[in-house]
Design a protein around this motif. Structure first.
Motif, PDB file in Angstrom:
ATOM      1  N   THR A  10       0.886  -1.295   0.067  1.00 23.41           N
ATOM      2  CA  THR A  10       0.226  -0.122  -0.176  1.00 23.41           C
ATOM      3  C   THR A  10       0.895   1.744  -0.282  1.00 23.41           C
ATOM      4  N   LEU A  14       1.071   4.167  -2.722  1.00 25.49           N
ATOM      5  CA  LEU A  14       0.457   5.119  -2.156  1.00 25.49           C
ATOM      6  C   LEU A  14       1.457   6.403  -3.010  1.00 25.49           C
ATOM      7  N   VAL A 118      -4.289  15.640   0.840  1.00 25.17           N
ATOM      8  CA  VAL A 118      -4.622  13.846   1.662  1.00 25.17           C
ATOM      9  C   VAL A 118      -3.475  12.596   1.096  1.00 25.17           C
ATOM     10  N   SER A 122      -2.567  10.757   3.466  1.00 30.14           N
ATOM     11  CA  SER A 122      -2.579   9.002   3.846  1.00 30.14           C
ATOM     12  C   SER A 122      -1.130   8.421   3.736  1.00 30.14           C
ATOM     13  N   GLU A 123      -0.261   8.926   2.829  1.00 30.23           N
ATOM     14  CA  GLU A 123       1.472   8.250   2.950  1.00 30.23           C
ATOM     15  C   GLU A 123       1.976   8.425   4.309  1.00 30.23           C
ATOM     16  N   ILE A 126       0.198   5.088   6.048  1.00 27.67           N
ATOM     17  CA  ILE A 126       0.385   3.771   6.201  1.00 27.67           C
ATOM     18  C   ILE A 126       2.238   4.271   6.505  1.00 27.67           C
TER      19      ILE A 126
END
Length: 142
Positions: A10, A14, A118, A122-123, A126
């Motif tokens: 994931t 990304l 965003v 999110s990075e 993760i």
């Protein structure tokens, strides 16, 4: 023989997506900066030069962050990922400048900067999960 892979797919997806998105983001931001410098009433050459210098700083910071994040993920080393997380702070602040504090903010900039923020958020989430997976002790062999 069963092997456990700690590399986060994931996170890699990304980072790969953001490498292409940021290239497009930087080109659009440069184009919009040139458009604003040529067509809108000028706030002053120093303000315009500061905005272009900040864009250059963002390009360097984000490129280094993406490179270190991908390198750390593929080699399963925590330090490059951690440095990438730290580089997210100046990168997100520069993106926030283009979103909120710039002299003229175009609607397209609002959309592009929001998507970039965003992706950055999110990075980071993760990347922290990837760091935990890399430094987790291996399961005992039975």
């Amino acid at each position: 023989m069963l092997t456990v892979v700690n590399s986060s797919l994931t996170y890699e997806i990304l980072m790969y997506l953001n490498s292409f998105y940021f290239g497009m983001f930087a080109v659009c931001e440069l184009g919009m900066g040139l458009f604003k410098a040529a067509n809108l009433p000028s706030p002053g050459t120093s303000k315009t030069l500061i905005e272009f210098a900040l864009l250059f700083f963002l390009i360097v910071t984000e490129s280094g962050r993406i490179y270190l994040g991908r390198k750390g993920n593929l080699t399963e080393r925590g330090l490059p990922i951690l440095i990438g997380i730290v580089l997210t702070i100046p990168s997100s602040l520069a993106t926030l400048y283009f979103l909120l504090w710039q002299y003229y903010v175009l609607r397209l900039e609002v959309i592009l900067c929001s998507i970039q923020l965003v992706l950055l958020a999110s990075e980071v989430v993760i990347a922290i999960m990837c760091l935990i997976a890399i430094h987790r002790p291996p399961a005992p062999v039975k």
